[in-house]
Design a protein around this motif. Sequence first.
Motif, mmCIF file in Angstrom:
data_model
loop_
_atom_site.group_PDB
_atom_site.id
_atom_site.type_symbol
_atom_site.label_atom_id
_atom_site.label_comp_id
_atom_site.label_asym_id
_atom_site.label_seq_id
_atom_site.Cartn_x
_atom_site.Cartn_y
_atom_site.Cartn_z
ATOM 1 N N ARG A 149 -35.321 59.178 28.179
ATOM 2 C CA ARG A 149 -34.846 60.164 29.170
ATOM 3 C C ARG A 149 -34.972 61.594 28.639
ATOM 4 N NH1 ARG A 149 -28.774 58.254 27.736
ATOM 5 N NH2 ARG A 149 -29.983 56.701 26.614
ATOM 6 N N GLU A 176 -32.966 51.732 29.415
ATOM 7 C CA GLU A 176 -33.377 53.141 29.377
ATOM 8 C C GLU A 176 -34.132 53.518 30.642
ATOM 9 O OE1 GLU A 176 -33.646 57.002 27.652
ATOM 10 O OE2 GLU A 176 -32.373 55.247 27.272
ATOM 11 N N LYS A 179 -31.698 54.367 33.267
ATOM 12 C CA LYS A 179 -31.109 55.693 33.065
ATOM 13 C C LYS A 179 -32.087 56.786 33.492
ATOM 14 C CE LYS A 179 -28.159 54.113 29.272
ATOM 15 N NZ LYS A 179 -27.876 54.157 27.823
ATOM 16 N N ASP A 182 -32.030 56.963 37.264
ATOM 17 C CA ASP A 182 -30.844 57.676 37.761
ATOM 18 C C ASP A 182 -31.020 59.185 37.607
ATOM 19 O OD1 ASP A 182 -29.598 55.299 38.402
ATOM 20 O OD2 ASP A 182 -28.495 55.163 36.511
#
Length: 204
Positions: A149, A176, A179, A182
């Motif tokens: 990220r 991951e 994430k 998101d």
Amino acid sequence: IYTLSLHDALPIFGATQIGPWGSTKAYVDIVRHAVNEGYDAVKIDFTTYDEDAKKMPHLLKEGFPDRVLYRRIENRMKAIREEFPDVDIIVENHCQTDLTSALRIGELCDKYDMMAYEEPVSMLNPEIMRALRQRIRTPLAAGERIYSRWGYYNFFRDYSIQLIQPDACNCGGITELKKIADMAHVFDAQLQRSEERRVGKECR
């Protein structure tokens, strides 16, 4: 208690970028094959191969693009768009061009209404992607060569990628990837998960 939201259908594309394709007719034919198979979106590499389906030297794709290369790419895009005006096309580029040549090809993406322009430049310098995004209309796609990220953050911050394509085996695993997805939502970026080529505990 969580309730998962499920889709009745998801869009998919025919991965026609795997060549080699040479002539303009061959490019039209492979899109026709994908459409006949039921696809309404395709991904195509317009840059790698010449008219004889031979790989072009990398240096010809950087800097001021060779006029023959530029006309070849335009002829391929034009022929496909004329026969398939409603098919969504992702232009796969494999980071083969630098900013100067990517801008010229990006102008063609705009002209022929491409859905997205994938990996137009190296992912090592987010500022180059930002400069490209500011000068063309076609949404940019990337992600197979971006890791974690933190790697995605600079691209999100600049709004330089509209379609992220994380590979679970490269970006840090499935957790991951979730994430990253998101974070993409916060920056109005869409997600198209890249196909993992390795299956094993390193992808978990």
